[in-house]
Design an enzyme around this catalytic site. Structure first.
Site, PDB file in Angstrom:
ATOM      1  N   ARG A  27     -54.200  11.154-145.855  1.00  0.00           N
ATOM      2  CA  ARG A  27     -53.697  10.952-144.478  1.00  0.00           C
ATOM      3  C   ARG A  27     -52.831   9.707-144.353  1.00  0.00           C
ATOM      4  O   ARG A  27     -52.844   9.043-143.314  1.00  0.00           O
ATOM      5  CB  ARG A  27     -54.852  10.865-143.468  1.00  0.00           C
ATOM      6  N   ARG A  31     -51.851   9.065-137.630  1.00  0.00           N
ATOM      7  CA  ARG A  31     -51.913   8.379-136.328  1.00  0.00           C
ATOM      8  C   ARG A  31     -52.117   6.882-136.381  1.00  0.00           C
ATOM      9  O   ARG A  31     -51.917   6.207-135.370  1.00  0.00           O
ATOM     10  CB  ARG A  31     -53.018   9.009-135.471  1.00  0.00           C
ATOM     11  N   ARG A  40     -44.518  12.000-132.929  1.00  0.00           N
ATOM     12  CA  ARG A  40     -45.322  13.118-132.427  1.00  0.00           C
ATOM     13  C   ARG A  40     -45.150  13.271-130.925  1.00  0.00           C
ATOM     14  O   ARG A  40     -45.078  14.389-130.401  1.00  0.00           O
ATOM     15  CB  ARG A  40     -46.797  12.934-132.773  1.00  0.00           C
ATOM     16  N   ASP A  77     -50.755  21.024-142.830  1.00  0.00           N
ATOM     17  CA  ASP A  77     -52.188  21.101-142.558  1.00  0.00           C
ATOM     18  C   ASP A  77     -52.799  22.252-143.342  1.00  0.00           C
ATOM     19  O   ASP A  77     -52.095  23.205-143.696  1.00  0.00           O
ATOM     20  CB  ASP A  77     -52.452  21.289-141.058  1.00  0.00           C
ATOM     21  N   TYR A 154     -63.289  27.126-140.433  1.00  0.00           N
ATOM     22  CA  TYR A 154     -62.516  27.058-139.182  1.00  0.00           C
ATOM     23  C   TYR A 154     -62.201  28.457-138.656  1.00  0.00           C
ATOM     24  O   TYR A 154     -62.209  28.697-137.445  1.00  0.00           O
ATOM     25  CB  TYR A 154     -61.217  26.261-139.385  1.00  0.00           C
TER      26      TYR A 154
HETATM   27  O1  CP3 Z   1     -52.865  13.461-146.074  1.00  0.00           O
HETATM   28  C1  CP3 Z   1     -51.783  13.564-145.482  1.00  0.00           C
HETATM   29  O2  CP3 Z   1     -51.135  12.560-145.054  1.00  0.00           O
HETATM   30  C2  CP3 Z   1     -51.142  14.936-145.386  1.00  0.00           C
HETATM   31  C3  CP3 Z   1     -51.352  15.630-144.180  1.00  0.00           C
HETATM   32  C4  CP3 Z   1     -52.674  16.319-143.879  1.00  0.00           C
HETATM   33  C5  CP3 Z   1     -53.065  16.601-142.554  1.00  0.00           C
HETATM   34  N1  CP3 Z   1     -54.190  17.369-142.587  1.00  0.00           N
HETATM   35  C6  CP3 Z   1     -52.343  16.144-141.360  1.00  0.00           C
HETATM   36  C7  CP3 Z   1     -53.056  16.135-140.069  1.00  0.00           C
HETATM   37  C8  CP3 Z   1     -53.640  16.882-144.716  1.00  0.00           C
HETATM   38  C9  CP3 Z   1     -53.744  16.819-146.230  1.00  0.00           C
HETATM   39  C10 CP3 Z   1     -54.593  17.540-143.882  1.00  0.00           C
HETATM   40  C11 CP3 Z   1     -55.733  18.315-144.397  1.00  0.00           C
HETATM   41  C12 CP3 Z   1     -56.776  18.780-143.471  1.00  0.00           C
HETATM   42  N2  CP3 Z   1     -56.616  19.316-142.226  1.00  0.00           N
HETATM   43  C13 CP3 Z   1     -58.145  18.851-143.804  1.00  0.00           C
HETATM   44  C14 CP3 Z   1     -58.759  18.489-145.130  1.00  0.00           C
HETATM   45  C15 CP3 Z   1     -58.688  17.040-145.409  1.00  0.00           C
HETATM   46  C16 CP3 Z   1     -59.708  16.231-144.696  1.00  0.00           C
HETATM   47  O3  CP3 Z   1     -59.283  15.264-144.039  1.00  0.00           O
HETATM   48  O4  CP3 Z   1     -60.888  16.495-144.857  1.00  0.00           O
HETATM   49  C17 CP3 Z   1     -58.825  19.386-142.694  1.00  0.00           C
HETATM   50  C18 CP3 Z   1     -60.312  19.620-142.560  1.00  0.00           C
HETATM   51  C19 CP3 Z   1     -57.834  19.696-141.713  1.00  0.00           C
HETATM   52  C20 CP3 Z   1     -58.037  20.357-140.389  1.00  0.00           C
HETATM   53  C21 CP3 Z   1     -57.614  19.474-139.301  1.00  0.00           C
HETATM   54  N3  CP3 Z   1     -56.302  19.202-138.991  1.00  0.00           N
HETATM   55  C22 CP3 Z   1     -58.440  18.728-138.431  1.00  0.00           C
HETATM   56  C23 CP3 Z   1     -59.951  18.728-138.456  1.00  0.00           C
HETATM   57  C24 CP3 Z   1     -57.577  18.016-137.578  1.00  0.00           C
HETATM   58  C25 CP3 Z   1     -57.958  17.109-136.457  1.00  0.00           C
HETATM   59  C26 CP3 Z   1     -58.198  15.807-137.130  1.00  0.00           C
HETATM   60  C27 CP3 Z   1     -58.382  14.684-136.190  1.00  0.00           C
HETATM   61  O5  CP3 Z   1     -58.700  13.615-136.780  1.00  0.00           O
HETATM   62  O6  CP3 Z   1     -58.188  14.810-134.985  1.00  0.00           O
HETATM   63  C28 CP3 Z   1     -56.250  18.279-137.971  1.00  0.00           C
HETATM   64  C29 CP3 Z   1     -55.014  17.699-137.384  1.00  0.00           C
HETATM   65  C30 CP3 Z   1     -54.230  16.812-138.288  1.00  0.00           C
HETATM   66  N4  CP3 Z   1     -53.826  17.156-139.553  1.00  0.00           N
HETATM   67  C31 CP3 Z   1     -53.713  15.513-137.986  1.00  0.00           C
HETATM   68  C32 CP3 Z   1     -52.967  15.101-139.087  1.00  0.00           C
HETATM   69  C33 CP3 Z   1     -52.160  13.829-139.236  1.00  0.00           C
HETATM   70  C34 CP3 Z   1     -53.896  14.789-136.670  1.00  0.00           C
HETATM   71  C35 CP3 Z   1     -52.923  15.434-135.767  1.00  0.00           C
HETATM   72  C36 CP3 Z   1     -52.482  14.582-134.652  1.00  0.00           C
HETATM   73  O7  CP3 Z   1     -53.202  14.524-133.643  1.00  0.00           O
HETATM   74  O8  CP3 Z   1     -51.384  13.997-134.770  1.00  0.00           O
END
Ligand code: CP3
Length: 354
Positions: A27, A31, A40, A77, A154
């Protein structure tokens, strides 16, 4: 073969000799960066960033402008696949991902179709090509997908879950239906990741965030078995170079030794297993990536440096370590603290590679 100015990550993932330990952060685009939040805001929402290759490229590059990172990771994602299968992904502010049409019954599973990834996910491949062009050979680009089990949690729960009650019910009552769901996700994931490699992804990571929610036997049967299909189906060499494959099951602990047998190149390790123990489990068969507790980044620069030193010391000397957190960086972190971490890895790691 495309020239790469900094290939320390790719060499470390293959347990080849390096001069210092490479570092990137799960990540790393996200954010905690004000420039991400601003973009965003302009784009409207998260999926608009992912689905626009120029914006996805810009977000991917943001952390590389600030920190001496050894890799970029595609901004996307793990839920793009079920979205492409027609489940209707959306994000409720502050609530995480949701699906309009979750997959609940055996007939829902039977009705799922394997999407044409070029058609439905071509925007991701276009983002990969755009990012490679902009990186211009500076550092490698990591592509990724979720594990079929994690993605299926999910799809079945319809949202983030704490107890996985619905999908665990399916596992108990209709394991054949769950297996066929995992199978269609695995087949789609193979096409999707091979598409990322063809477009230019130079390493691949599979995120199995929720595998350790399963009992060990169920983990092997549902999560690990479906990741094994992906390991077996992936293109492992492209443009004259091996494309290293990293598997990450958060909380894997003693299951790391089973994971090391899949034929992957590296394993992600969270902070609940120290790297010395993990290294014993895998007997230097694979490289290890991790594993500083993300909470350490809330502490003082001196504490962060000490945390980095402890992780490096825990892995010890020799090749096969990629520095990372044990899970993603959280939105509350001061970006300057990540700078302290990255600089500490550059400064403290060379002595482990003499
Ligand atoms: O690592 C990186 O910088 C690459 C981008 C990336 C994102 N999601 C961007 C994202 C990667 C590799 C993921 C993987 C992901 N997505 C996982 C597995 C990795 C982990 O962290 O366990 C999972 C379970 C998801 C599903 C998902 N997507 C969730 C649960 C959420 C909400 C997360 C939260 O903290 O609110 C997302 C959204 C998401 N994916 C965000 C980002 C930067 C936040 C989106 C935002 O509000 O801007």
């Amino acid at each position: 073969m495309t020239e790469l100015a900094n290939d320390v990550l790719l060499r470390a993932l293959l347990c080849e000799k390096v001069e210092r330990t490479p570092v990137w952060i799960m990540r790393q685009a996200g954010r905690y960066l004000p420039e991400y939040r601003e973009l965003r805001e302009q784009a409207g929402d998260f999926m608009s960033l992912c689905s626009n290759p120029d914006l996805a490229c810009e977000v991917t590059l943001q952390p590389l402008r600030r920190f001496k990172l050894d890799a970029a990771i595609l901004f996307s994602d793990i839920l793009t696949i079920p979205n492409a299968m027609g489940l209707g992904l959306y994000f409720e502010a502050g609530e995480g991902p949701r699906f309009e049409r979750p997959v609940r019954s055996p007939s829902d599973i039977k009705n799922l179709r394997q999407p044409d990834v070029e058609k439905e996910l071509g925007y991701v491949f276009e983002a990969v090509r755009t990012i490679r062009r902009e990186l211009n050979g500076s550092v490698p680009l990591i592509g990724f997908a979720g594990s079929p089990w994690t993605v299926a949690t999910y799809m079945v729960e319809g949202r983030s879950s704490r107890d996985f009650a619905t999908i665990k019910g399916l596992a108990a009552e209709n394991p054949a239906a769950l297996s066929s769901l995992l199978d269609i996700v695995a087949r789609t994931t193979i096409d999707y990741l091979n598409g990322q490699v063809a477009a230019g992804a130079q390493a691949i990571m599979i995120f199995d965030t929720w595998g350790a929610a399963l009992a060990a036997d169920d983990y092997r049967r549902f999560s690990l078995a479906s990741m094994q299909k992906i390991v077996d189906g992936l293109i492992r060499e492209h443009d004259g170079r091996i494309v290293p494959l990293i598997l990450f099951t958060k909380g894997a602990g003693p299951l790391l030794s089973d994971m090391a047998e899949t034929g992957c190149d590296a394993l992600g390790v969270d902070w609940t297993t120290d790297l010395a123990t993990a290294r014993e489990h895998v007997a230097d068969k694979v490289a290890l990536q991790g594993n500083l507790d993300p909470a350490t980044l809330r502490e003082s620069p001196a504490t962060i440096r000490q945390g980095v030193a402890d992780v490096l010391e825990s892995y010890g000397t020799g090749p096969g370590h990629v520095f990372n957190l044990g899970h993603g960086i959280t939105p509350d972190i001061d970006p300057e603290h990540l700078g302290v971490l990255v600089d500490a890895v550059h400064e403290l790691s060379p002595k482990y590679h003499r």
